[in-house]
Design an enzyme around this catalytic site. Structure first.
Site, PDB file in Angstrom:
ATOM      1  N   TYR A   1      32.887  41.393  55.914  1.00 16.26           N
ATOM      2  CA  TYR A   1      33.442  41.808  57.202  1.00 16.26           C
ATOM      3  C   TYR A   1      34.492  40.827  57.700  1.00 16.26           C
ATOM      4  CZ  TYR A   1      33.475  43.674  61.997  1.00 16.26           C
ATOM      5  OH  TYR A   1      33.851  44.224  63.196  1.00 16.26           O
TER       6      TYR A   1
ATOM      7  N   LYS B   1      38.517  41.578  57.753  1.00 14.27           N
ATOM      8  CA  LYS B   1      39.271  41.588  59.007  1.00 14.27           C
ATOM      9  C   LYS B   1      40.413  40.577  58.967  1.00 14.27           C
ATOM     10  CE  LYS B   1      37.182  44.689  61.652  1.00 14.27           C
ATOM     11  NZ  LYS B   1      37.894  45.891  62.158  1.00 14.27           N
TER      12      LYS B   1
ATOM     13  N   ARG C   1      22.656  47.480  66.625  1.00 15.81           N
ATOM     14  CA  ARG C   1      23.249  46.294  67.226  1.00 15.81           C
ATOM     15  C   ARG C   1      22.247  45.724  68.224  1.00 15.81           C
ATOM     16  NH1 ARG C   1      28.762  46.958  66.264  1.00 15.81           N
ATOM     17  NH2 ARG C   1      28.953  44.735  66.654  1.00 15.81           N
TER      18      ARG C   1
ATOM     19  N   VAL D   1      22.042  44.838  71.481  1.00 11.21           N
ATOM     20  CA  VAL D   1      21.716  45.385  72.802  1.00 11.21           C
ATOM     21  C   VAL D   1      20.967  46.714  72.693  1.00 11.21           C
ATOM     22  CG1 VAL D   1      22.630  46.206  75.004  1.00 11.21           C
ATOM     23  CG2 VAL D   1      23.587  44.143  73.953  1.00 11.21           C
TER      24      VAL D   1
ATOM     25  N   GLN E   1      20.829  30.973  70.120  1.00 11.72           N
ATOM     26  CA  GLN E   1      22.222  31.278  69.792  1.00 11.72           C
ATOM     27  C   GLN E   1      22.824  32.145  70.904  1.00 11.72           C
ATOM     28  OE1 GLN E   1      19.518  32.463  68.285  1.00 11.72           O
ATOM     29  NE2 GLN E   1      19.849  34.383  67.173  1.00 11.72           N
TER      30      GLN E   1
ATOM     31  N   ARG F   1      25.895  34.747  72.677  1.00 13.83           N
ATOM     32  CA  ARG F   1      26.924  35.765  72.518  1.00 13.83           C
ATOM     33  C   ARG F   1      27.507  36.038  73.902  1.00 13.83           C
ATOM     34  NH1 ARG F   1      25.959  34.274  68.192  1.00 13.83           N
ATOM     35  NH2 ARG F   1      25.578  35.460  66.264  1.00 13.83           N
TER      36      ARG F   1
ATOM     37  N   ASP G   1      24.893  33.156  60.462  1.00 10.94           N
ATOM     38  CA  ASP G   1      24.938  33.728  61.801  1.00 10.94           C
ATOM     39  C   ASP G   1      25.456  32.664  62.774  1.00 10.94           C
ATOM     40  OD1 ASP G   1      24.141  36.170  63.329  1.00 10.94           O
ATOM     41  OD2 ASP G   1      22.999  34.711  64.479  1.00 10.94           O
TER      42      ASP G   1
END
Length: 327
Positions: free
Chosen positions: A156, A160, A199, A201, A222, A224, A286
């Site tokens: 990924y 990108k 995902r 959420v 961690q 976000r 991650d």
């Protein structure tokens, strides 16, 4: 959306790849509301037909099933190509790495070819993943990244990064008007929670609303930065639509960071759930922190997010879209 009042898409034809995905469907809907004619291209690898079902009878909306990693020609002039097609859930990286690579390399090249043929503007949704395990916080667009090309996320983040390089090659060699958005974590209705597509959420909502254990990877410290979908789409379409931004790359995200534990506790509280936290090993590579520097978005787009996270989570809960996508 009030943040787009100064931008018109009237009499413009827009091709949206991945148009039945989470972000793509919101983009199609907003573009139609702004007066555009929209061609939605999706192969439903991770997008869902039902995401754009409410748009299918709109006189300016066309829905086509196609994989953009294979050549495509809309057969008519387009003014803007928005390339959003890609699987994006970290849980998909292990299972669909080749498709992810193709959509962001071959797919980007094919989409750029369409833009060049019809002399259209090109808009590419890149990602905060290109920064990898960042060393600067908040992270600016000038940061070049700290990534593992051989790791499980490489399919990924490297795709990108290659997609961005394709964009800049077409900008430099053909003078194409390209714009690149580096998207940070977005959430909202139509986001999938099921299986490999889940995902964080919607998965937390799904687990909380069924009183199941909330899956926490690592110790949950961690961070976000979560941006509600309407804020995100406003930022994206400002970058795509404003003049004078040829060749620009801009972070679009919320500059407020939360730990994953913070998020889990907020969702448990909002749903009145009896769920407990269930800890699991951290996935390889991650990132431990993720927070954007949005100075450039503020200065060049006049944009910053407006929706507070608790308000956004409540809207997602009330939409019933955070917990129904079980398969």
């Amino acid at each position: 959306m009030s943040g787009l009042s100064d931008i018109s898409y009237d009499n413009r034809t827009v091709l949206v790849t991945g148009g039945s995905g989470f972000l793509g469907s919101w983009m199609c809907e907003t573009l139609l509301h702004k007066g555009a004619e929209v061609i939605c291209l999706d192969n439903y690898a991770s997008g869902r037909p039902e995401n754009t079902e409410h748009l299918k009878n709109h006189p300016k909306f066309t829905r086509i099933v196609h994989d953009i990693s294979k050549p495509y020609d809309p057969g008519r002039a387009v003014d803007l190509v928005c390339h959003l097609a890609s699987r994006a859930s970290p849980l998909e990286f292990e299972h669909y790495p080749i498709q992810i690579l193709k959509s962001n390399t071959l797919g980007t090249m094919n989409a750029l070819g369409i833009a060049r043929k019809y002399e259209a503007r090109f808009f590419f949704t890149s990602t905060s993943e290109i920064y990898g395990e960042a060393a600067i916080f908040p992270t600016p667009e000038t940061y070049r990244g700290n990534v593992n090309t051989l790791g499980i996320r490489g399919c990924y983040d490297e795709a990108k990064r290659a997609g961005e390089a394709f964009c800049m090659a077409y900008f430099r060699q053909h003078g194409l008007d390209v714009r690149i958005a580096r998207i940070f974590n977005t959430y909202g209705p139509r986001m999938r929670s099921d299986g490999h597509y889940g995902r964080v959420v919607p998965r937390f909502f799904d687990q909380a609303m069924h009183n199941e254990p909330i899956t926490i990877f690592g110790d949950g410290t961690q961070t976000r930065s979560f941006c509600y979908v309407t804020d995100q789409i406003t930022g994206l379409l400002r970058l795509a639509g404003l003049p004078g931004l040829k060749g620009e790359v801009v972070n679009i995200g919320n500059p407020v960071e939360y730990t994953i534990l913070d998020l889990a506790k907020m969702i448990i509280d909002l749903t009145g759930s009896s769920s407990q936290l269930s800890y699991h090993p951290m996935p390889p590579d991650d990132p431990t922190r993720r927070v954007p520097d949005i100075t450039k978005a503020r200065e060049k787009l006049g944009w910053e997010p407006k929706v507070d996270i608790r308000d956004g989570l409540m809207m997602m809960k009330e939409s019933n879209s955070g917990s129904v996508h079980r398969s």
